[in-house]
Motif scaffolding. Structure first.
Motif, mmCIF file in Angstrom:
data_model
loop_
_atom_site.group_PDB
_atom_site.id
_atom_site.type_symbol
_atom_site.label_atom_id
_atom_site.label_comp_id
_atom_site.label_asym_id
_atom_site.label_seq_id
_atom_site.Cartn_x
_atom_site.Cartn_y
_atom_site.Cartn_z
ATOM 1 N N PRO A 104 13.689 4.706 -5.551
ATOM 2 C CA PRO A 104 12.314 4.948 -5.093
ATOM 3 C C PRO A 104 12.198 5.161 -3.592
ATOM 4 O O PRO A 104 11.295 5.877 -3.132
ATOM 5 N N TYR A 105 13.083 4.570 -2.815
ATOM 6 C CA TYR A 105 13.022 4.792 -1.368
ATOM 7 C C TYR A 105 13.408 6.220 -1.025
ATOM 8 O O TYR A 105 12.844 6.823 -0.102
ATOM 9 N N THR A 131 0.824 -1.216 0.000
ATOM 10 C CA THR A 131 0.000 0.000 0.000
ATOM 11 C C THR A 131 0.854 1.260 0.000
ATOM 12 O O THR A 131 0.307 2.366 0.014
ATOM 13 N N THR A 132 2.173 1.111 -0.007
ATOM 14 C CA THR A 132 3.066 2.272 0.022
ATOM 15 C C THR A 132 3.334 2.728 -1.403
ATOM 16 O O THR A 132 3.970 2.021 -2.186
ATOM 17 N N ASP A 133 2.845 3.916 -1.744
ATOM 18 C CA ASP A 133 2.913 4.427 -3.116
ATOM 19 C C ASP A 133 3.841 5.632 -3.166
ATOM 20 O O ASP A 133 3.606 6.645 -2.503
ATOM 21 N N ILE A 134 4.909 5.536 -3.963
ATOM 22 C CA ILE A 134 5.904 6.614 -4.013
ATOM 23 C C ILE A 134 5.422 7.825 -4.807
ATOM 24 O O ILE A 134 6.101 8.859 -4.832
ATOM 25 N N VAL A 135 4.251 7.718 -5.424
ATOM 26 C CA VAL A 135 3.679 8.858 -6.136
ATOM 27 C C VAL A 135 2.568 9.509 -5.326
ATOM 28 O O VAL A 135 2.447 10.735 -5.273
ATOM 29 N N LEU A 136 1.773 8.689 -4.643
ATOM 30 C CA LEU A 136 0.528 9.181 -4.053
ATOM 31 C C LEU A 136 0.584 9.509 -2.567
ATOM 32 O O LEU A 136 -0.218 10.307 -2.089
#
Length: 510
Positions: A184-185, A139-144
């Motif tokens: 991404p992190y 559920t971890t979204d790098i955009v949202l």
């Protein structure tokens, strides 16, 4: 038979009573022992008011092949920060926590390739979380939904030394570039798309830092079996290229822009001592006599070619013997591998094949690859037997030597930087070697580097468990004691390693 049964029972009973008596005696003796008297805690010259930690996955709290919330909460710097806040003048410690305990990343609602959920224990070994809990989804979204910083924990999984200097390492456009130029992190924690890890650390003006970087500069090469797809960072070259000047630039950026900064550096462990490289044996192939004979027949022409090469002085008798392939009716036949360091006999039509020895290290994923079929329609195309394992599956002694040489050189640089700046130094190299050789006794436990059962390493065979991270935190606190005059150890304020988990239930999702 009945008498033997009763004799065995009597021996067991006597042994039990003896143990019981020893336990009672121990309790009596304990009652007579002098109680341990600890010193009062002293902060020495250390200033923990603003603690910022930099590094890679080992700093972030990565475990079980993923980054997930509870593993971050039990990261080494988070454990240290709790002690700083409880005993000294330590402040809050903010981490870029994941949304869940599933692990894995999304980008705009879509799974990010290569960043899947964590591993879990399925009763016999490591397994993907979704194999036991199919409904588990990242559920971890790098955009949202990235969290808001600044973050005290700037550990970026996957980062090499030069990545900490790189502007734009947290720019989302670089994540989807080919090849990628961002992480991404770090997208989740960067203060701006164009910033760098070191810039975000300096901006917080930390009083105390930890820097543990360089592991991936050799680990990437090791994890890829030394196949050349992820080369070792060279020692020489300008900042951003060579390890030495890169590491020196990181230290100079900190000391030159943060007056009076204190800290601890971590050196590079011997990556070939971790369970990712020590779990899979070199000889895991069981064969009956008929199958062994059939495989030997298939290699007869290759073995004959080696004798021709020997007769023409193209190879030594030692190399001919090492390259000769022979299987037996046994449960412990060695796999066949490709070894690029063997003499090139392609002029005779001979490939660089040999059987593995105990000196070779097979990577952990080889456990599920050896014995599979290269061609599903050909039952004879067994990987590791008829089809040799390619370079990516094994570290040969020559490749291990490259890793050892680079690690020793890196550690020389890190030690020199620590000395020059008055920083404490964690000897992670010695720590992990001790785990692998004899184990480490702590908090009533003995931790080892055995996969699953050793307690120190998580299911990916590379990263520590929460218990392992607690062990490392204690070692860092001891090093800080030695350098800055604190007394975490002498005052009894190291953490109780036994209270930290070695694994987490597949049902822990949120």
């Amino acid at each position: 038979m009945k008498n033997l049964k009763y004799i065995a029972l009597s021996i067991f009973t006597l042994g039990f009573l003896a143990c019981e008596n020893e336990t009672l005696e121990d309790l009596r003796n304990r009652g007579q022992e002098e109680p341990v008297v600890f010193e009062d805690f002293t902060q020495g010259s250390a200033d923990f008011s603003k603690f910022v930690s930099m590094g890679n996955s080992l700093t972030a709290g990565f475990a079980d092949g993923a980054l997930y919330k509870i593993s971050q909460e039990n990261s080494t710097p988070a454990i240290m920060a709790e002690q700083f806040a409880a005993l000294a003048n330590g402040g809050s410690f903010t981490q870029p926590l994941m949304n869940d305990n599933v692990g894995g990343l999304l980008a705009g609602g879509n799974p990010l390739p290569g960043f899947g959920p964590r591993l879990v224990f399925n009763g016999s070994g490591p397994a993907p979380l979704q194999s036991l809990v199919p409904s588990a989804s990242p559920t971890t979204d790098i955009v949202l939904n990235n969290p808001t910083g600044p973050f005290n924990n700037l550990g970026v999984p996957g980062a090499k030394s030069f990545h900490l200097l790189a502007p734009g390492y947290g720019n989302f456009s670089g994540v989807i570039a080919n090849p990628p130029t961002a992480n991404p992190y770090f997208v989740r924690m960067a203060s701006s798309p164009g910033t760098s890890v070191i810039a975000d650390a300096v901006a917080q003006q930390p009083s105390f830092i930890s820097l543990w970087i360089g592991n991936n500069d050799v680990l990437g090469y090791a994890l890829s079996g030394g196949d050349g797809s992820n080369p070792i960072t060279p020692m020489t070259g300008p900042p951003g290229v060579g390890f030495e000047q890169t590491y020196q630039a990181l230290a100079a950026t900190l000391t030159g822009n943060v007056p009076g900064v204190q800290g601890i550096l971590g050196n590079i462990p011997n990556v070939t001592a971790i369970p990712h490289f020590t779990t899979v044996p070199h000889d895991p192939v069981p064969l009956d006599a008929a199958t062994a004979g059939a495989v030997n027949q298939a290699y007869a022409q290759y073995n004959g070619g080696l004798q021709l090469a020997l007769a023409n002085s193209l190879i030594t008798s030692e190399e001919a013997a090492a390259r000769t392939i022979n299987f037996e009716a046994s449960a412990t036949n060695a796999v066949v591998i490709v070894d690029e360091d063997l003499t090139d006999l392609s002029g005779l039509g001979l490939p660089n094949f040999r059987q593995a020895t105990a000196a070779d290290l097979l990577v952990l994923p080889a456990a599920s690859f050896i014995g599979t079929l290269a061609d599903p329609n050909n039952p004879l195309s067994v990987n590791g037997v008829a089809i040799p394992l390619s370079d990516r599956w094994v570290l040969t002694p020559e490749e291990q030597a490259e890793i050892a040489d680079a690690t020793a050189q890196y550690n020389g640089v890190i030690s020199a930087v620590a000395s020059a700046n008055g920083f404490a130094l964690l000897d992670a190299n010695a720590l992990l070697d001790e785990l692998a050789s004899s184990g480490i006794a702590t908090s009533g436990l003995v931790l080892t580097s055995d996969l699953v059962t050793g307690g120190a390493f998580s299911l990916d065979g590379v990263h520590p468990t929460s218990r392992g991270y607690a062990l490392i935190a204690n070692e860092m606190l001891k090093a800080i004691d030695a350098t800055y005059g604190t007394n975490f150890e002498a005052s009894g304020n190291l953490v109780d390693v036994s209270t930290y988990n070695t694994n987490y239930s597949p049902g822990l999702l949120q």
